[in-house]
Design an enzyme around this catalytic site. Structure first.
Site, short mmCIF file in Angstrom:
data_model
loop_
_atom_site.label_atom_id
_atom_site.label_comp_id
_atom_site.label_asym_id
_atom_site.label_seq_id
_atom_site.Cartn_x
_atom_site.Cartn_y
_atom_site.Cartn_z
N ARG A 150 -25.44 -5.79 6.09
CA ARG A 150 -24.92 -7.14 5.86
C ARG A 150 -25.18 -8.07 7.05
O ARG A 150 -25.14 -9.28 6.90
CB ARG A 150 -23.42 -7.08 5.58
CG ARG A 150 -23.09 -6.34 4.30
CD ARG A 150 -21.62 -6.40 3.99
NE ARG A 150 -21.44 -6.56 2.55
CZ ARG A 150 -20.39 -7.12 1.97
NH1 ARG A 150 -19.42 -7.60 2.71
NH2 ARG A 150 -20.31 -7.21 0.67
N LYS B 262 0.84 -1.20 0.00
CA LYS B 262 0.00 0.00 0.00
C LYS B 262 0.87 1.24 0.00
O LYS B 262 1.86 1.32 0.73
CB LYS B 262 -0.92 0.01 1.22
CG LYS B 262 -2.14 -0.88 1.11
CD LYS B 262 -3.08 -0.67 2.28
CE LYS B 262 -4.35 -1.48 2.11
NZ LYS B 262 -5.28 -1.28 3.24
N GLU C 76 -19.23 -8.78 8.99
CA GLU C 76 -20.31 -8.10 9.73
C GLU C 76 -21.30 -9.09 10.34
O GLU C 76 -21.78 -8.87 11.47
CB GLU C 76 -21.05 -7.14 8.79
CG GLU C 76 -20.21 -5.98 8.29
CD GLU C 76 -19.44 -6.30 7.01
OE1 GLU C 76 -18.78 -5.40 6.46
OE2 GLU C 76 -19.51 -7.47 6.56
#
Length: 619
Positions: A393, A279, A365
């Site tokens: 979700r 990243k 979730e």
């Protein structure tokens, strides 16, 4: 010119005409353009810097858009957008009328699947691959998924299905954080290229054919192959799902990426390529702090993100984070849970101060909600910090595992309402509708920062499930108390006395309602609770006003206004009700205040709607 090569790329076809030796130069220019562009508009940065070479390699090898390329989440799709003809539009990225921050099917044929939430790419790509098979179309399908997204059960459900279906597809794991990954270097690249080449796969298929006449020997050979590969690559798990695993490979080495993808393109069946990236690659500030540079506002590339001067309004997220630490200090039963949103949901300080009571369950979730239910069964008081759009979700678990059992789980629901530049995948526009219909669940919406803190304390004190829903960003500038005071359950308050019209406002739109009330000389009620509603207050206002107006930053269908209408009907109160809220459509991206004004939910919009309605009521 700084972007002389990049400026010649208006489609992947242009990229495929370049000499292979030019691609590293293209990567450098693309990365520089990304930094300069995102610095001017804001957006996701570190994740996009990490996928520059991978994006170039994919479009160089595959015949997009005929070959389907599916990005997971989509916050790493900026290089893809730039290379697919949208470079000129990057100056209005995530602005009203400009490019979306995520792949969007109506924006480009190269965006094969609209995303914004995690872990959907493998399922979607599997559907596309099997559709091609059913239709007799000879095209390839590739899904790119991050290591964080692989923690979600949906990704493994898709892997399980894809392996059994023997789908002709490639899954690329873009791994930028997994600590279990082995060192990346020449040896790993060579091994991957060998394992994806014709010789290795021809030998494997020939061996299977020959040993097929002796099943015990075939099984022995299969196990031997798995164990040998397990010693050099962490791919046994993916092989068990029916995928041929290749990697890991350096995701920033085009000389390794392109030949490997070319080899894999020729192979049939489900394939899994493990790619290691970094990243923030190529921008030292983002490399050193990829979390800080994940989602950025405008900044000067040479200086980087500058810390704020302080003294501004508290955000609701900060109010929650402060309350969580104070409440945890006061009550050892409190535990905090987040599905991979520690920074976004305001749990950084809590994680540092109470590490043994902090649980980041990853992008899961559904698990987060049921995990909280299990903790509550044993006498703890779990607080689930989650974005409104992500709670969708875990809806089945909210209903069956928490509310049905009446367990004392607190849901701190951030980003309720319109969130701005991230657009329809991240707007929290349905939570009041889907939460209010659930029995046992208390639903609250604060009008300012101080009330938010009191509602969180009220939720914690309540012996049952509760949900506090607050918006993105700052509030009114109200300073919260340092105490853990509660509110009377199901009681609103009148904030302004007026005549004729009563504005019944919920949460984030109370300030706009107060401003409109001053213009209209209307009564303004801060309803506070969506469930249980303050029925007595509604009855009182219906008895001495000629028009009631419900105001909420939620879908008008099934929202708080619908509940007020139900109360009026049940009580036989024949007073007109005007319901103001979000319309029955998905709201595009744009600045929050701008969107609310366009939808008629600011001061002027409320005044206009009320006057239009009262004009209709005149004889």
């Amino acid at each position: 010119m700084r972007f002389s090569l990049l400026d010649t790329i208006n489609s992947p076809a242009d990229l495929r005409r370049l000499d292979r030796k030019q691609l590293p130069q293209l990567a450098t220019q693309l990365r520089d353009f990304l930094i300069e562009s995102v610095a001017q508009t804001g957006g996701h940065l570190s994740s996009n810097l990490g996928t520059v070479e991978l994006t170039i390699a994919l479009h160089a090898v595959y015949n997009t858009p005929e070959d389907r390329l599916v990005w997971d989440v989509g916050h790493q799709c900026y290089p893809h957008k730039i290379l697919t003809g949208r470079r000129a539009g990057m100056n209005r990225l995530r602005m009203r009328g400009g490019l979306a921050g995520f792949p969007k099917r109506c924006e480009s044929p190269y965006d094969t699947f609209g995303v914004g939430h995690s872990s959907t790419s493998i399922s979607a790509a599997l559907g596309m691959a099997l559709a091609a098979k059913l239709k007799g179309e000879n095209r390839k399908t590739v899904a790119v998924i991050g290591d964080g997204a692989m923690s979600a059960g949906m990704a493994f459900e898709a892997m399980n299905n894809a392996g059994v279906a023997d789908a002709d597809m490639l899954v690329i794991l873009n791994d930028n954080e997994m600590s279990i990954s082995p060192p990346v270097g020449a040896l790993n690249n060579i091994l991957t290229r060998l394992m994806s080449g014709k010789t290795y796969n021809a030998a494997r298929e020939a061996g299977r054919h020959m040993l097929g006449f002796a099943p015990p020997l075939l099984e022995l050979a299969r196990r031997a192959e798995e164990h040998v590969k397990g010693m050099i690559a962490p791919g046994t798990l993916f092989e068990e799902f029916g995928f041929h695993y290749y990697g890991p490979i350096d995701g920033h080495d085009l000389d390794a990426l392109i030949p490997t993808l070319e080899n894999l393109k020729k192979l049939k069946g489900p394939k899994f390529l493990h790619v290691i990236t970094k990243k923030g690659q190529g921008y030292k500030l983002a490399e050193s702090d990829p979390i800080l540079y994940h989602g950025v506002g405008k900044f000067a590339p040479g200086e980087g993100i500058q810390s704020g001067k302080g003294g501004g309004k508290l955000t609701y997220t900060q109010v929650f984070g402060d309350w969580l630490c104070d409440q945890a200090q006061a009550d050892p039963r409190l535990v905090g849970i987040t599905p991979a949103m520690r920074e976004g949901s305001g749990l950084v300080r809590f994680a540092e101060q109470f590490p043994e009571r902090y649980f980041d369950v990853g992008i899961a979730e559904q698990h987060a909600v049921t995990f909280a239910a299990g903790l509550a069964c044993e006498g703890l008081k779990p607080v689930v910090a989650i974005y409104s759009t992500f709670l969708q979700r875990g809806y089945d678990q909210l209903v069956h595992d928490v509310a049905l059992q009446n367990l004392p789980v607190i849901f701190a629901v951030d980003r309720g309402g319109l969130v701005g530049a991230d657009g329809p995948t991240h707007h929290g526009t349905f939570d009041l509708s889907f939460a209010t219909c659930i029995p046992n669940l208390v639903v609250m919406a604060p009008s300012d920062e101080a009330e938010c803190r009191r509602m969180l304390s009220t939720a914690f004190a309540h012996d049952g499930p509760s949900l506090v829903r607050y918006p993105r960003g700052g509030g009114t500038g109200t300073i919260p108390s340092t105490q853990l005071d509660t509110l009377p359950l199901g009681r609103g308050e009148i904030r302004r006395r007026g005549q004729g019209v009563a504005l019944l406002a919920f949460g984030s739109l109370v300030p706009a309602a107060l401003a409109a009330g001053d213009e209209l000389d209307a009564t303004v009620a801060n309803m506070r609770f969506v469930k249980p509603l303050d029925v007595d207050l509604i009855v009182e206002l219906a008895g001495n006003h000629s028009l009631l107006v419900s105001i909420e930053e939620n879908a008008v269908i099934g929202g708080a206004g619908s509940e007020i209408a139900r109360v009026l009907e049940e009580r036989g109160l024949d007073v007109p009700l005007l319901r103001l809220g979000l319309p029955d459509r998905f709201i595009d991206h744009g600045e929050q205040g701008q969107l609310l004004a366009e939808l008629g939910l600011d001061r002027d919009g409320i005044v206009r709607a009320v006057r239009d309605r009262t004009d209709l009521q005149q004889p």
